[in-house]
Scaffold this motif. Structure first.
Motif, mmCIF file in Angstrom:
data_model
loop_
_atom_site.group_PDB
_atom_site.id
_atom_site.type_symbol
_atom_site.label_atom_id
_atom_site.label_comp_id
_atom_site.label_asym_id
_atom_site.label_seq_id
_atom_site.Cartn_x
_atom_site.Cartn_y
_atom_site.Cartn_z
ATOM 1 N N ILE A 162 0.839 -1.201 0.000
ATOM 2 C CA ILE A 162 0.000 0.000 0.000
ATOM 3 C C ILE A 162 0.871 1.247 0.000
ATOM 4 O O ILE A 162 0.644 2.190 -0.771
ATOM 5 C CB ILE A 162 -0.946 -0.006 1.212
ATOM 6 C CG1 ILE A 162 -1.988 -1.134 1.085
ATOM 7 C CG2 ILE A 162 -1.658 1.347 1.352
ATOM 8 C CD1 ILE A 162 -2.845 -1.329 2.320
ATOM 9 N N GLU A 163 1.887 1.268 0.844
ATOM 10 C CA GLU A 163 2.715 2.466 0.994
ATOM 11 C C GLU A 163 3.625 2.691 -0.205
ATOM 12 O O GLU A 163 4.026 3.824 -0.477
ATOM 13 C CB GLU A 163 3.501 2.364 2.295
ATOM 14 C CG GLU A 163 2.580 2.532 3.500
ATOM 15 C CD GLU A 163 3.143 1.987 4.808
ATOM 16 O OE1 GLU A 163 4.377 2.031 4.996
ATOM 17 O OE2 GLU A 163 2.336 1.507 5.634
ATOM 18 N N ARG A 215 0.040 10.630 -2.682
ATOM 19 C CA ARG A 215 0.900 10.110 -1.606
ATOM 20 C C ARG A 215 0.029 9.423 -0.562
ATOM 21 O O ARG A 215 -1.054 9.914 -0.227
ATOM 22 C CB ARG A 215 1.711 11.243 -0.963
ATOM 23 C CG ARG A 215 2.854 10.741 -0.098
ATOM 24 C CD ARG A 215 3.820 11.857 0.228
ATOM 25 N NE ARG A 215 3.484 12.564 1.454
ATOM 26 C CZ ARG A 215 4.208 13.541 1.975
ATOM 27 N NH1 ARG A 215 5.322 13.942 1.347
ATOM 28 N NH2 ARG A 215 3.850 14.136 3.087
ATOM 29 N N VAL A 216 0.503 8.297 -0.055
ATOM 30 C CA VAL A 216 -0.242 7.469 0.884
ATOM 31 C C VAL A 216 0.412 7.572 2.257
ATOM 32 O O VAL A 216 1.627 7.428 2.386
ATOM 33 C CB VAL A 216 -0.260 5.998 0.426
ATOM 34 C CG1 VAL A 216 -1.053 5.139 1.399
ATOM 35 C CG2 VAL A 216 -0.831 5.876 -0.987
ATOM 36 N N THR A 217 -0.405 7.817 3.287
ATOM 37 C CA THR A 217 0.113 7.944 4.653
ATOM 38 C C THR A 217 -0.634 6.996 5.577
ATOM 39 O O THR A 217 -1.864 6.986 5.608
ATOM 40 C CB THR A 217 -0.040 9.387 5.170
ATOM 41 O OG1 THR A 217 0.681 10.275 4.306
ATOM 42 C CG2 THR A 217 0.513 9.514 6.584
ATOM 43 N N ARG A 218 0.127 6.217 6.335
ATOM 44 C CA ARG A 218 -0.486 5.299 7.305
ATOM 45 C C ARG A 218 -0.709 6.019 8.632
ATOM 46 O O ARG A 218 0.173 6.681 9.155
ATOM 47 C CB ARG A 218 0.417 4.090 7.534
ATOM 48 C CG ARG A 218 -0.121 3.154 8.605
ATOM 49 C CD ARG A 218 0.502 1.774 8.596
ATOM 50 N NE ARG A 218 1.871 1.700 8.177
ATOM 51 C CZ ARG A 218 2.848 1.192 8.929
ATOM 52 N NH1 ARG A 218 2.615 0.789 10.155
ATOM 53 N NH2 ARG A 218 4.063 1.103 8.447
ATOM 54 N N ALA A 269 -5.424 1.922 8.607
ATOM 55 C CA ALA A 269 -6.081 3.185 8.269
ATOM 56 C C ALA A 269 -5.098 4.061 7.502
ATOM 57 O O ALA A 269 -3.986 4.313 7.979
ATOM 58 C CB ALA A 269 -6.546 3.900 9.532
ATOM 59 N N TYR A 270 -5.528 4.518 6.332
ATOM 60 C CA TYR A 270 -4.658 5.305 5.450
ATOM 61 C C TYR A 270 -5.382 6.522 4.912
ATOM 62 O O TYR A 270 -6.597 6.504 4.699
ATOM 63 C CB TYR A 270 -4.208 4.458 4.256
ATOM 64 C CG TYR A 270 -3.112 3.470 4.556
ATOM 65 C CD1 TYR A 270 -1.774 3.840 4.478
ATOM 66 C CD2 TYR A 270 -3.415 2.166 4.924
ATOM 67 C CE1 TYR A 270 -0.768 2.939 4.740
ATOM 68 C CE2 TYR A 270 -2.410 1.248 5.193
ATOM 69 C CZ TYR A 270 -1.080 1.644 5.104
ATOM 70 O OH TYR A 270 -0.080 0.754 5.373
ATOM 71 N N GLY A 271 -4.603 7.567 4.641
ATOM 72 C CA GLY A 271 -5.083 8.730 3.922
ATOM 73 C C GLY A 271 -4.291 8.904 2.638
ATOM 74 O O GLY A 271 -3.078 8.659 2.611
ATOM 75 N N LEU A 272 -4.971 9.309 1.563
ATOM 76 C CA LEU A 272 -4.326 9.518 0.265
ATOM 77 C C LEU A 272 -4.609 10.939 -0.195
ATOM 78 O O LEU A 272 -5.744 11.420 -0.121
ATOM 79 C CB LEU A 272 -4.841 8.520 -0.777
ATOM 80 C CG LEU A 272 -4.516 7.045 -0.557
ATOM 81 C CD1 LEU A 272 -5.508 6.390 0.403
ATOM 82 C CD2 LEU A 272 -4.518 6.284 -1.884
ATOM 83 N N GLU A 273 -3.579 11.602 -0.695
ATOM 84 C CA GLU A 273 -3.701 12.990 -1.150
ATOM 85 C C GLU A 273 -2.758 13.232 -2.317
ATOM 86 O O GLU A 273 -1.769 12.511 -2.488
ATOM 87 C CB GLU A 273 -3.365 13.954 -0.009
ATOM 88 C CG GLU A 273 -1.929 13.824 0.487
ATOM 89 C CD GLU A 273 -1.634 14.735 1.668
ATOM 90 O OE1 GLU A 273 -2.114 15.878 1.672
ATOM 91 O OE2 GLU A 273 -0.895 14.295 2.572
ATOM 92 N N PRO A 274 -3.043 14.234 -3.156
ATOM 93 C CA PRO A 274 -2.125 14.554 -4.250
ATOM 94 C C PRO A 274 -0.734 14.872 -3.724
ATOM 95 O O PRO A 274 -0.572 15.678 -2.797
ATOM 96 C CB PRO A 274 -2.771 15.779 -4.904
ATOM 97 C CG PRO A 274 -4.221 15.653 -4.571
ATOM 98 C CD PRO A 274 -4.260 15.064 -3.190
#
Length: 466
Positions: free
Chosen positions: A215-216, A247-250, A271-276
Motif C-alpha cells: 500500500i505504501e 501520496r499514501v500515509t499510514r 487506516a490510510y489517507g491519500l492525497e495529491p
C-alpha cells in the motif's frame, strides 16, 4: 423510534425498513450507546493530523475490534469537515455473490444516529458506467457499508453518500467508477476493507506488514485475497493513486488481538489517507522532529563513522510510513553529500536518520564529514512520492511533458537508473538541459534514445535548514 437498518426505495416502490444484523452486533443499536462507542473509538485512535484527503482506507469490523483504527483516519478528515459534500463508499460483498458492482436507489441510509442522504446525482453517474447495477439485496446486513456510515455521519456531517458493493468484476471497472469522481474538492473516496483474516498472530502480523508495504509503495499488483477482503477496491484505488501521483500515509495498523480477541484467529486492520503528492505536507512539528533526528544522526556519524540505530517501536504511524527519502548536506551553498533511496524501504523517520549519516560518511564524491564541520553544515530533507510513469516515445515528448521546477525525474532501463530531485531545476532550469544531464548521469549519450528507456515523474516535499 430509532431505525436499526437501511430504508430502501427502489424503482418499483418503497421497501419497508428492515432490521439489520449489524446494529446491535457490529455497533450499538441505540443512538446514545453508539455515540459513546464512537467517542471511545476516538479516544483509542492513534496520533494523527488533519489533511484534505482525496481518499481514505478504513476497516469495517465490529467497533470493539476496529473502531479505534477507523477513528484514527476519520478524525483526520477534520480538514474537509465543512467542504466534503460527497462520499463514494466502496465495500467488498460479504453476504451475496454477484457479478459487477451494486448500488441502491434510496433517498437515504439510516443508522441509529439518523438518516444519511444518498447522492442522487452520483447515483445516476455511476449507473451509466456499465458494471454498476441496482441490487438492493447486496446491502442486506452488509457490514462493509454499514460500519462506515456512523463515522461518516459524525466526522463528515454535510456529506451525502453513494454506497457501492463490489462483487465479481474487473479491477479496471472499479477503477473507472473511482476515476469518475476522484479529484473533486468536495468528494472523498472511502475504501472499506480489513486486512488478513483468521491467522495466528505472528502470521497475521507478517501478512499485514507485507500488505502495508505494498500500500505504501502504491503497488497494487502483488495484492491478493489473502492480503485484504476488499482487495478489488483496494487495488483499484492504488492504481488510481499511482496514475494520479497521490501520496499514501499510514495512520494506524493493528489486529483484533490488540483489542483482546483470540490470538489464534486474528483479523488485521489499517487506516490510510491519500492525497495529491503535489500538495502533501507534513505538519511543522513532524518536520521539526525529522530535522532534529537528522542533526543528531549527522553528529553521530561524524563522531563514530557509522549509522546510528533507530528503533522502529514507538514511532507515530505517519512517521512510520515507508517513504522514499533523500537527505542533502551543503556547506556555504556547496554540496557536501547526498544519499537516499528510490525504493521505499524504511519508515520515514528511520530513513532520515540513515540517509543523513550515509550522506556524511558514504558519499563517494566527498571525504567523510568531520566533527568540526558538523555545526556549519545545512541539512535538506526530501520526502518523495512514488513514481508515476510518463508515456514518452521520444526525448522530445519527455521534454514537452515535464513541469520545470516541480517534477522529479527518473530514467531507468535494463542496466541503468538515475534520478534528479526537483531541486536540481534550480541549477538546470531548461528542460532539454535537465534531461540531457540526467541521461549523462545514467551513463547514456544524450544524442541517443534507448528503446527500453522508462520515464517516471514524482513530487518531493522538501524542507530543512535555511
Amino acid at each position: 423510534m430509532q431505525c436499526r437498518g437501511m430504508t430502501l426505495q427502489i424503482a418499483t416502490g418503497i421497501v419497508a425498513p428492515k432490521l439489520s444484523s449489524v446494529a446491535g452486533l457490529f455497533f450499538p443499536a441505540s443512538a446514545d450507546e453508539l455515540a459513546v462507542a464512537l467517542q471511545k473509538a476516538e479516544r483509542g485512535a492513534a496520533p494523527g493530523y488533519a489533511r484534505p484527503w482525496s481518499a481514505i482506507i478504513a476497516p469495517h469490523a465490529g467497533y470493539r475490534f476496529s473502531g479505534a483504527v477507523a477513528a484514527s483516519i476519520y478524525r483526520t478528515t477534520a480538514a474537509i469537515r465543512q467542504t466534503c459534500r460527497r462520499v463514494i463508499l466502496f465495500s467488498p460483498t460479504h453476504k451475496l455473490a454477484f457479478k459487477g458492482m451494486a448500488t441502491l436507489d434510496a433517498p437515504s441510509l439510516t443508522t441509529p444516529l439518523g438518516s444519511l442522504p444518498v447522492d442522487r446525482a452520483a447515483l445516476a453517474d455511476a449507473l451509466g458506467l456499465g458494471d454498476v447495477q441496482l441490487l438492493p439485496q447486496a446491502f442486506e446486513a452488509e457490514h462493509g457499508i454499514e460500519t462506515q456510515l456512523p463515522f461518516i455521519q459524525t466526522y463528515l456531517p454535510l456529506a451525502k453518500v453513494l454506497p457501492i458493493v463490489v462483487g465479481q468484476c474487473a479491477e479496471t471497472s472499479v477503477g473507472a467508477v473511482m476515476r469518475r469522481f476522484a479529484g473533486a474538492s468536495d468528494t472523498l473516496i472511502v475504501v472499506s476493507t480489513d486486512l488478513s483474516h483468521f491467522h495466528a498472530l505472528a502470521e497475521a502480523r507478517r501478512l499485514d506488514a507485507e500488505t502495508c508495504k505494498f500500500i505504501e509503495r502504491v503497488s497494487p499488483e502483488p495484492l491478493g485475497s489473502t492480503n485484504a477482503c476488499g482487495v478489488l477496491p483496494l487495488r483499484a484505488l492504488l492504481a488510481l493513486a499511482r496514475d494520479a501521483n497521490w501520496r499514501v500515509t499510514r495512520f494506524d495498523a493493528r489486529t483484533s488481538a490488540d483489542a483482546g480477541a483470540d490470538p489464534g484467529r486474528v483479523v488485521g486492520y489499517a487506516a490510510y489517507g491519500l492525497e495529491p503528492a503535489a500538495d502533501a505536507q507534513l505538519p511543522d512539528a513532524q518536520r521539526a522532529l525529522l530535522l532534529d533526528v537528522a542533526r543528531r544522526s549527522l553528529a553521530f556519524a561524524a563522531a563514530k563513522g557509522s549509522v546510528p540505530a533507530v528503533k522502529a517501536s514507538g514511532i507515530n504511524h505517519p512517521l512510520g510510513t515507508l517513504r522514499r527519502v533523500f537527505v542533502t548536506l551543503t556547506n556555504n551553498g556547496q554540496l557536501r553529500g547526498c544519499q537516499g533511496s528510490l525504493t521505499a524501504q524504511l519508515p520515514v523517520l528511520q530513513g532520515v536518520a540513515t540517509y543523513t549519516a550515509l550522506s556524511a560518511i558514504s558519499d563517494h564524491r566527498f571525504k567523510p564529514v568531520t566533527v568540526t564541520e558538523v555545526e556549519g553544515l545545512k541539512i535538506s530533507i526530501s520526502v518523495l512520492s512514488e513514481e508515476a510513469p510518463i508515456a514518452s516515445a521520444t526525448k522530445a515528448q519527455l521534454i514537452a511533458a515535464l513541469q520545470p521546477g516541480i517534477d522529479g525525474l527518473t530514467l531507468s532501463g535494463l542496466n541503468f537508473r538515475a534520478t534528479f530531485l526537483p531541486k536540481v531545476w534550480a541549477t538546470l532550469p531548461d528542460p532539454a538541459a535537465f534531461v540531457a544531464a540526467l541521461m549523462r548521469k545514467a551513463g547514456l549519450s544524450p544524442e541517443t534514445w534507448p528503446d527500453e528507456i522508462r520515464c517516471a515523474r514524482y513530487r518531493a516535499e522538501c524542507f530543512g535548514d535555511v
